[in-house]
Design a protein around this motif. Sequence first.
Motif, short mmCIF file in Angstrom:
data_model
loop_
_atom_site.label_atom_id
_atom_site.label_comp_id
_atom_site.label_asym_id
_atom_site.label_seq_id
_atom_site.Cartn_x
_atom_site.Cartn_y
_atom_site.Cartn_z
N UNK A 57 0.84 -1.21 0.00
CA UNK A 57 0.00 0.00 0.00
C UNK A 57 0.87 1.26 0.00
N UNK A 58 1.93 1.25 0.79
CA UNK A 58 2.84 2.39 0.83
C UNK A 58 3.54 2.58 -0.52
N UNK A 59 3.94 1.48 -1.12
CA UNK A 59 4.55 1.53 -2.44
C UNK A 59 3.54 2.09 -3.46
N UNK A 60 2.29 1.68 -3.35
CA UNK A 60 1.23 2.22 -4.20
C UNK A 60 1.07 3.71 -4.01
N UNK A 131 12.64 8.93 -0.88
CA UNK A 131 13.90 8.18 -0.87
C UNK A 131 14.00 7.24 0.33
N UNK A 132 13.41 7.63 1.46
CA UNK A 132 13.43 6.75 2.63
C UNK A 132 12.58 5.50 2.38
N UNK A 133 11.45 5.68 1.69
CA UNK A 133 10.60 4.54 1.37
C UNK A 133 11.33 3.61 0.41
N UNK A 134 11.92 4.19 -0.63
CA UNK A 134 12.65 3.40 -1.61
C UNK A 134 13.81 2.66 -0.95
N UNK A 146 9.85 -2.49 -7.92
CA UNK A 146 8.57 -1.84 -8.23
C UNK A 146 8.67 -0.32 -8.31
N UNK A 147 9.56 0.27 -7.53
CA UNK A 147 9.69 1.72 -7.52
C UNK A 147 10.65 2.23 -8.59
N UNK A 148 11.25 1.30 -9.34
CA UNK A 148 12.08 1.67 -10.47
C UNK A 148 13.38 2.33 -10.13
N UNK A 149 13.91 2.04 -8.94
CA UNK A 149 15.20 2.62 -8.56
C UNK A 149 16.08 1.52 -8.00
#
Length: 156
Positions: A57-60, A131-134, A146-149
């Motif tokens: 959900x956070x990634x979404x 950036x912290x989430x990634x 999924x986040x493309x990084x």
Amino acid sequence: MTTKSNAVALAEKQHRRQKATELTLVRIEHVKQVMDRVLGSPIVNIIKGLPMHQKFALCGAVLANRANKNSKMSDVWDRYSSLLKSNNLKGVLTSEFYEMCKDLMSYSLISIEGKNKDERMKTVRLTVNENEVVFALKEDAFLGDALGMNSENIDV
């Protein structure tokens, strides 16, 4: 290296990046960045400890916010559902999804705004640095790409 020398090195790196002519002082934020790297950012630790569906959900929310800073809950739901589908995983009911988002809000990871009674129309915003989430999700088996990084692009 000590925290002090790491903070000085970080200030010098920032000084070179900015091509500043004046002397750059070591500030509290430099020391904080070093301490976060050594001890682990509290935000990153919270994200790493989330249940799998809350991570999705956070990634979404990150993906929806990249497309539109005023994302609606329905946009986040769509991204969440797509992520699960691409990983051949089963999702939760929408009512459970809304509760998960409220849990993310209680951790101060997102905000949910709006007076609309329809949950789908409420605005969802990240309240933490993307950036912290990634960084927190980069090693996750399902969400790593999924986040493309990749990890070289992340500077927490």
